[in-house]
Design a protein around this motif. Sequence first.
Motif, short mmCIF file in Angstrom:
data_model
loop_
_atom_site.label_atom_id
_atom_site.label_comp_id
_atom_site.label_asym_id
_atom_site.label_seq_id
_atom_site.Cartn_x
_atom_site.Cartn_y
_atom_site.Cartn_z
N SER A 282 0.82 -1.22 0.00
CA SER A 282 0.00 0.00 0.00
C SER A 282 0.85 1.26 0.00
O SER A 282 0.50 2.27 -0.62
CB SER A 282 -0.93 0.00 1.22
OG SER A 282 -0.17 -0.13 2.42
N ASP A 283 1.98 1.21 0.70
CA ASP A 283 2.86 2.37 0.78
C ASP A 283 3.94 2.26 -0.30
O ASP A 283 4.66 1.27 -0.38
CB ASP A 283 3.51 2.42 2.16
CG ASP A 283 4.33 3.69 2.37
OD1 ASP A 283 4.45 4.48 1.40
OD2 ASP A 283 4.86 3.88 3.48
N ALA A 284 4.04 3.29 -1.12
CA ALA A 284 5.00 3.26 -2.23
C ALA A 284 6.44 3.23 -1.75
O ALA A 284 7.34 2.80 -2.47
CB ALA A 284 4.79 4.48 -3.13
N ASN A 285 6.67 3.70 -0.51
CA ASN A 285 8.04 3.74 0.02
C ASN A 285 8.37 2.53 0.90
O ASN A 285 9.46 2.45 1.46
CB ASN A 285 8.25 5.02 0.83
CG ASN A 285 8.17 6.25 -0.06
OD1 ASN A 285 8.73 6.27 -1.15
ND2 ASN A 285 7.47 7.28 0.41
N GLU A 286 7.43 1.64 1.04
CA GLU A 286 7.63 0.48 1.92
C GLU A 286 8.53 -0.56 1.25
O GLU A 286 8.50 -0.75 0.04
CB GLU A 286 6.28 -0.15 2.26
CG GLU A 286 6.39 -1.23 3.33
CD GLU A 286 5.03 -1.80 3.70
OE1 GLU A 286 4.98 -2.78 4.45
OE2 GLU A 286 4.01 -1.25 3.21
N ARG A 287 9.35 -1.22 2.09
CA ARG A 287 10.23 -2.29 1.60
C ARG A 287 9.61 -3.67 1.88
O ARG A 287 8.63 -3.78 2.61
CB ARG A 287 11.59 -2.22 2.29
CG ARG A 287 12.67 -1.46 1.55
CD ARG A 287 12.43 -0.02 1.37
NE ARG A 287 13.65 0.69 0.96
CZ ARG A 287 13.74 1.97 0.81
NH1 ARG A 287 12.68 2.73 1.03
NH2 ARG A 287 14.87 2.54 0.44
N ILE A 288 10.24 -4.68 1.30
CA ILE A 288 9.77 -6.06 1.48
C ILE A 288 10.62 -6.72 2.57
O ILE A 288 11.85 -6.60 2.56
CB ILE A 288 9.88 -6.85 0.17
CG1 ILE A 288 9.07 -6.15 -0.93
CG2 ILE A 288 9.41 -8.28 0.34
CD1 ILE A 288 9.27 -6.73 -2.31
N ASN A 289 9.97 -7.41 3.47
CA ASN A 289 10.73 -8.03 4.56
C ASN A 289 11.55 -9.21 4.04
O ASN A 289 11.24 -9.82 3.02
CB ASN A 289 9.82 -8.45 5.72
CG ASN A 289 8.84 -9.53 5.32
OD1 ASN A 289 9.23 -10.62 4.92
ND2 ASN A 289 7.54 -9.23 5.44
N THR A 290 12.58 -9.53 4.79
CA THR A 290 13.55 -10.54 4.36
C THR A 290 12.92 -11.92 4.20
O THR A 290 13.30 -12.69 3.31
CB THR A 290 14.70 -10.62 5.38
OG1 THR A 290 15.27 -9.32 5.53
CG2 THR A 290 15.78 -11.57 4.90
N GLN A 291 11.95 -12.23 5.05
CA GLN A 291 11.30 -13.54 4.97
C GLN A 291 10.60 -13.73 3.63
O GLN A 291 10.69 -14.80 3.02
CB GLN A 291 10.28 -13.68 6.12
CG GLN A 291 9.63 -15.06 6.21
CD GLN A 291 10.64 -16.16 6.46
OE1 GLN A 291 11.50 -16.03 7.34
NE2 GLN A 291 10.58 -17.23 5.69
N ASP A 292 9.92 -12.68 3.17
CA ASP A 292 9.24 -12.76 1.87
C ASP A 292 10.25 -12.91 0.73
O ASP A 292 10.03 -13.68 -0.22
CB ASP A 292 8.38 -11.52 1.64
CG ASP A 292 7.15 -11.49 2.54
OD1 ASP A 292 6.76 -12.57 3.03
OD2 ASP A 292 6.60 -10.40 2.77
N ILE A 293 11.34 -12.18 0.84
CA ILE A 293 12.39 -12.29 -0.20
C ILE A 293 12.96 -13.70 -0.21
O ILE A 293 13.21 -14.28 -1.26
CB ILE A 293 13.50 -11.25 0.05
CG1 ILE A 293 12.95 -9.83 -0.10
CG2 ILE A 293 14.66 -11.47 -0.92
CD1 ILE A 293 13.95 -8.74 0.21
N GLU A 294 13.16 -14.24 0.99
CA GLU A 294 13.70 -15.60 1.10
C GLU A 294 12.75 -16.62 0.48
O GLU A 294 13.19 -17.54 -0.24
CB GLU A 294 13.94 -15.93 2.57
CG GLU A 294 14.72 -17.21 2.79
CD GLU A 294 14.95 -17.47 4.27
OE1 GLU A 294 14.00 -17.90 4.94
OE2 GLU A 294 16.08 -17.22 4.74
N ASN A 295 11.46 -16.45 0.72
CA ASN A 295 10.47 -17.36 0.13
C ASN A 295 10.49 -17.29 -1.40
O ASN A 295 10.42 -18.32 -2.09
CB ASN A 295 9.06 -17.02 0.63
CG ASN A 295 8.89 -17.34 2.11
OD1 ASN A 295 9.61 -18.18 2.65
ND2 ASN A 295 7.96 -16.67 2.77
N ILE A 296 10.60 -16.07 -1.92
CA ILE A 296 10.68 -15.90 -3.37
C ILE A 296 11.96 -16.54 -3.91
O ILE A 296 11.96 -17.16 -4.98
CB ILE A 296 10.63 -14.39 -3.73
CG1 ILE A 296 9.25 -13.82 -3.39
CG2 ILE A 296 10.95 -14.18 -5.21
CD1 ILE A 296 9.17 -12.31 -3.51
N ALA A 297 13.04 -16.43 -3.14
CA ALA A 297 14.32 -17.03 -3.56
C ALA A 297 14.22 -18.55 -3.63
O ALA A 297 14.76 -19.18 -4.55
CB ALA A 297 15.43 -16.62 -2.59
#
Length: 438
Positions: A282-297
């Motif tokens: 929702s927030d254009a300046n918000e980042r993605i948490n590491t857990q989500d990145i890890e799942n995508i990886a």
Amino acid sequence: MYKILTRHVHFLTLFLPEQFLKRDADQDCIFVLLLIHRLISKCDLLINEIQKKFPRIDQLNFDDVVKSHRAEQWSFACKLSQSLSIFQMTLRKFVKAMEVCDPDVLRHIASTYHVLLTHEKSLDFLIDLLQKDQLHDSLSLNALDKTISFYKHIYKSYLSQEKFSMSNYMRDLTRVVLLSSDSLQTDIQRIQVLQKESEQPDNDQSPFAVLVNQLIESNEQMRAQVGKINRLVPQDDDKNRSLTLDSNSISSIESAIRNLDRLTKTFHEICSGLTTQILLLSDANERINTQDIENIAYQACDKVYKKEDSGPYESLWDSMHETASILTTISNSLETGSYDSTPVEQSSKQSIYLIAEQFKTSINQSDSIRSKLELKEEELLDVKKMLKIKHDELSELNIRLSLNEKKIESLQKEFEDKDNKYKQTLEEVKIDGQKKIK
């Protein structure tokens, strides 16, 4: 000039026999050689034009990744250039191997020409998009990957035992590694920009962040080793030094290229997943948490590594570590002269020249056989004439014989008539004599 040359070739083909021009004939040997050179030129064209179209970005920022398409475009340009350089590396091996292979091997490759030709469309498609300014980061490279895989399969099937230029091979390797390094650097920066942890340097780093930092260090090591290799590889005009790599070294290099391809594909998949994820925030300046990145990886590794997947922590690090180690070994071997050898003058002719000589010989033999046949035909005509004369003589003799037979029959009949007449006269005389006696 091109039209004149085309007409020249067209007129020349009018004089060539059907056995040369038909499908799967020696003409395809010429076509397959021209195809390989043409594909190399098209790869060069695409790489150069892509570099002009997409400006280089050494350091990405948040705006590049989130607010514009600059990061995605540059990432796509890096990945496409890497794939084209890998393809070009394989094609250059084709060129030298087809020069020194047995003519029959070249004919076998030529038998696959029409299938090889269909894969040229994957490059033509990219060139067409480039001309129309429609080359964009959402484009799938599956067709190009299939083309590369097919050409590698053909090379392995027919030319794996043939020699090729090791110096060119090493220079092609450095180009592939540098373009792969650019692709990895770009996508790793995209991940760093998007992960929340990048804004919290005081906290302990997550395992994934540690992995990313290790990959960055290894990437820099790779670039350093490539620079060293570039300096140590002899130039083409160096007549006093050449390189000879053993089969294990070549296998290691091929493994390194495969690792780099899988690394860049995996990170490209991760970034694609992150791009989708960032759109959901929702927030254009918000980042993605590491857990989500890890799942995508994990998902990306599973897609790219398939049965060989061991998760991002093992698969990605093993691929990078193995590649960096291979490049270090190669650069050290070059430095110590382990690959050095004395250039050997090759007196043997290229395969295509041998095929041309064989074709000329077959034509000359055909001409010789044709001349002999013509002589035989002349002799046969003479024999036929003699037979006709003899036949005429025989016919004349048969006519004479027939006439003589008729004469004999006539004389025989005349003789029989006279004989009968004499017999009749004799009988009459006998009867008259008996009457007189009585």
